[in-house]
Design a protein around this motif. Structure first.
Motif, PDB file in Angstrom:
ATOM      1  N   ILE A  77       0.862  -1.180   0.000  1.00 12.99           N
ATOM      2  CA  ILE A  77       0.000   0.000   0.000  1.00 12.99           C
ATOM      3  C   ILE A  77       0.901   1.234   0.000  1.00 12.99           C
ATOM      4  O   ILE A  77       1.921   1.265   0.689  1.00 12.99           O
ATOM      5  CB  ILE A  77      -0.896  -0.010   1.256  1.00 12.99           C
ATOM      6  N   LEU A  78       0.503   2.252  -0.783  1.00 17.79           N
ATOM      7  CA  LEU A  78       1.231   3.512  -0.774  1.00 17.79           C
ATOM      8  C   LEU A  78       0.605   4.467   0.237  1.00 17.79           C
ATOM      9  O   LEU A  78      -0.618   4.619   0.282  1.00 17.79           O
ATOM     10  CB  LEU A  78       1.202   4.170  -2.155  1.00 17.79           C
ATOM     11  N   MET A  79       1.456   5.117   1.005  1.00 17.03           N
ATOM     12  CA  MET A  79       1.024   6.130   1.957  1.00 17.03           C
ATOM     13  C   MET A  79       1.679   7.443   1.560  1.00 17.03           C
ATOM     14  O   MET A  79       2.870   7.485   1.256  1.00 17.03           O
ATOM     15  CB  MET A  79       1.486   5.747   3.365  1.00 17.03           C
ATOM     16  N   ALA A  80       0.908   8.538   1.547  1.00 16.91           N
ATOM     17  CA  ALA A  80       1.500   9.844   1.257  1.00 16.91           C
ATOM     18  C   ALA A  80       0.577  10.937   1.766  1.00 16.91           C
ATOM     19  O   ALA A  80      -0.606  10.723   1.998  1.00 16.91           O
ATOM     20  CB  ALA A  80       1.764  10.020  -0.234  1.00 16.91           C
ATOM     21  N   HIS A  81       1.143  12.115   1.922  1.00 16.53           N
ATOM     22  CA  HIS A  81       0.372  13.290   2.316  1.00 16.53           C
ATOM     23  C   HIS A  81      -0.038  13.988   1.029  1.00 16.53           C
ATOM     24  O   HIS A  81       0.764  14.671   0.403  1.00 16.53           O
ATOM     25  CB  HIS A  81       1.226  14.202   3.207  1.00 16.53           C
ATOM     26  N   SER A  82      -1.292  13.769   0.605  1.00 17.32           N
ATOM     27  CA  SER A  82      -1.799  14.096  -0.725  1.00 17.32           C
ATOM     28  C   SER A  82      -1.294  13.041  -1.701  1.00 17.32           C
ATOM     29  O   SER A  82      -0.522  13.307  -2.620  1.00 17.32           O
ATOM     30  CB  SER A  82      -1.382  15.493  -1.191  1.00 17.32           C
ATOM     31  N   VAL A  83      -1.766  11.840  -1.490  1.00 13.04           N
ATOM     32  CA  VAL A  83      -1.215  10.665  -2.174  1.00 13.04           C
ATOM     33  C   VAL A  83      -1.403  10.714  -3.684  1.00 13.04           C
ATOM     34  O   VAL A  83      -0.552  10.231  -4.436  1.00 13.04           O
ATOM     35  CB  VAL A  83      -1.797   9.364  -1.572  1.00 13.04           C
ATOM     36  N   LEU A  84      -2.494  11.308  -4.174  1.00 10.68           N
ATOM     37  CA  LEU A  84      -2.703  11.344  -5.617  1.00 10.68           C
ATOM     38  C   LEU A  84      -1.669  12.209  -6.340  1.00 10.68           C
ATOM     39  O   LEU A  84      -1.359  11.979  -7.507  1.00 10.68           O
ATOM     40  CB  LEU A  84      -4.117  11.830  -5.952  1.00 10.68           C
ATOM     41  N   PHE A  85      -1.135  13.209  -5.654  1.00 10.23           N
ATOM     42  CA  PHE A  85      -0.074  14.024  -6.252  1.00 10.23           C
ATOM     43  C   PHE A  85       1.144  13.150  -6.546  1.00 10.23           C
ATOM     44  O   PHE A  85       1.641  13.100  -7.675  1.00 10.23           O
ATOM     45  CB  PHE A  85       0.316  15.164  -5.306  1.00 10.23           C
ATOM     46  N   ASP A  86       1.627  12.441  -5.542  1.00 10.59           N
ATOM     47  CA  ASP A  86       2.809  11.600  -5.717  1.00 10.59           C
ATOM     48  C   ASP A  86       2.527  10.449  -6.681  1.00 10.59           C
ATOM     49  O   ASP A  86       3.360  10.123  -7.533  1.00 10.59           O
ATOM     50  CB  ASP A  86       3.267  11.067  -4.355  1.00 10.59           C
ATOM     51  N   TYR A  87       1.349   9.843  -6.551  1.00  7.67           N
ATOM     52  CA  TYR A  87       1.002   8.718  -7.410  1.00  7.67           C
ATOM     53  C   TYR A  87       0.910   9.136  -8.876  1.00  7.67           C
ATOM     54  O   TYR A  87       1.335   8.396  -9.765  1.00  7.67           O
ATOM     55  CB  TYR A  87      -0.330   8.118  -6.947  1.00  7.67           C
ATOM     56  N   SER A  88       0.371  10.321  -9.144  1.00 14.87           N
ATOM     57  CA  SER A  88       0.217  10.759 -10.527  1.00 14.87           C
ATOM     58  C   SER A  88       1.580  10.934 -11.197  1.00 14.87           C
ATOM     59  O   SER A  88       1.774  10.501 -12.345  1.00 14.87           O
ATOM     60  CB  SER A  88      -0.585  12.064 -10.592  1.00 14.87           C
ATOM     61  N   PHE A  89       2.529  11.533 -10.509  1.00 13.69           N
ATOM     62  CA  PHE A  89       3.877  11.674 -11.067  1.00 13.69           C
ATOM     63  C   PHE A  89       4.523  10.313 -11.257  1.00 13.69           C
ATOM     64  O   PHE A  89       5.154  10.039 -12.288  1.00 13.69           O
ATOM     65  CB  PHE A  89       4.744  12.540 -10.145  1.00 13.69           C
ATOM     66  N   LEU A  90       4.376   9.466 -10.264  1.00  5.31           N
ATOM     67  CA  LEU A  90       5.021   8.159 -10.314  1.00  5.31           C
ATOM     68  C   LEU A  90       4.413   7.289 -11.404  1.00  5.31           C
ATOM     69  O   LEU A  90       5.140   6.642 -12.180  1.00  5.31           O
ATOM     70  CB  LEU A  90       4.891   7.472  -8.953  1.00  5.31           C
ATOM     71  N   LYS A  91       3.085   7.271 -11.509  1.00  7.19           N
ATOM     72  CA  LYS A  91       2.444   6.441 -12.530  1.00  7.19           C
ATOM     73  C   LYS A  91       2.819   6.919 -13.927  1.00  7.19           C
ATOM     74  O   LYS A  91       3.103   6.110 -14.819  1.00  7.19           O
ATOM     75  CB  LYS A  91       0.929   6.445 -12.355  1.00  7.19           C
ATOM     76  N   ARG A  92       2.828   8.213 -14.148  1.00 11.45           N
ATOM     77  CA  ARG A  92       3.194   8.739 -15.471  1.00 11.45           C
ATOM     78  C   ARG A  92       4.617   8.333 -15.832  1.00 11.45           C
ATOM     79  O   ARG A  92       4.899   7.928 -16.964  1.00 11.45           O
ATOM     80  CB  ARG A  92       3.034  10.263 -15.493  1.00 11.45           C
ATOM     81  N   ALA A  93       5.522   8.435 -14.873  1.00 16.97           N
ATOM     82  CA  ALA A  93       6.910   8.054 -15.148  1.00 16.97           C
ATOM     83  C   ALA A  93       7.030   6.566 -15.437  1.00 16.97           C
ATOM     84  O   ALA A  93       7.728   6.155 -16.370  1.00 16.97           O
ATOM     85  CB  ALA A  93       7.789   8.437 -13.961  1.00 16.97           C
TER      86      ALA A  93
END
Length: 243
Positions: free
Chosen positions: A85-101
């Motif tokens: 599971i991914l945990m982040a503070h505003s997780v969609l921000f980090d996930y969006s960059f990571l998924k695109r990359a």
């Protein structure tokens, strides 16, 4: 309450995953609620780091010139993340960059080139629900409230602090309150990405000619641009300097 997860934080050249790029990745694996292992790297984003980002993070252009590109570390990073599971503070921000990359560099090899699906938990969303009267829900503000040490705007420090913050929030708002359980559980993260191919030889040639014609210093590593990025860059030069 989830006790096994990877807490993630990225530093980037800006806020738009379609136009900006990752300059630092910090990921901290938690097992049974405690730190287990760390993944950290600076990245060469293939473009100039804006001064405002250097002022915010302390990461300067000279710091990333010899660093790997995302494609160079993708395999190691994906192995570290595994099925966690991914945990982040505003997780969609980090996930969006990571998924695109990930998608633009071939995706997850055993799950299809356009696939990088993850379950995630957002500590910002939790804080907004259970601490609505606070003047801020910024990570640094919350860490100060819960006495969590942090060096803000560096990836590993923010990732580690986020994992600890989740535990603190769960202790305060979940213990003996089973009705809140769903707010501390992961959900499927949703962000659509269409794979972008590399810039064409014709686009690269046109960029080099325009840069030379107008005596411009490039903001990008032309060889690392996608088709869409090259197109946007060409449009900017046309608009500002003409053909």
């Amino acid at each position: 309450m989830v006790t096994d997860f990877v807490s993630l934080d990225l530093e980037t050249t800006g806020l738009n995953p379609k136009e900006d790029a990752i300059i630092e990745i910090g990921a901290v694996r938690f097992r049974d609620g405690k730190e287990d292992k760390v993944f950290q790297t600076l990245l060469n984003p293939g473009r100039i780091i804006p001064q405002r980002i250097t002022e915010l993070t302390g990461i300067a252009q000279k710091d990333i010139e010899e660093m790997p590109h995302f494609a160079d570390i993708q395999k190691e990073l994906l192995a570290f993340l595994g099925d966690d599971i991914l945990m982040a503070h505003s997780v969609l921000f980090d996930y969006s960059f990571l998924k695109r990359a990930v998608v633009n560099n071939g995706g997850v090899s055993n799950k299809g080139s356009d696939t990088f699906e993850k379950q995630g938990i957002d500590t910002l969303k939790i804080a907004r629900k259970f601490l609505p009267d606070l003047e801020s829900r910024r990570l640094s503000f919350l860490c100060d409230r819960y006495n969590i040490p942090i060096k803000a705007h560096r990836a590993v420090e923010d990732a580690r602090a986020t994992g600890i913050l989740y535990t603190k929030l769960a202790e305060e708002f979940l213990k003996d309150k089973p009705e809140n359980a769903k707010d501390f559980m992961p959900v499927l993260l949703k962000y659509k990405v269409k794979k972008e191919g590399p810039a064409t030889p014709a686009q690269k040639e046109r960029l080099y000619k325009l840069l030379d014609k107008h005596k411009l210093k490039t903001e990008y590593d032309i060889g690392q641009l996608t088709k869409n990025e090259a197109s946007r860059y060409l449009d900017r030069i046309y608009a500002e300097y003409g053909r």
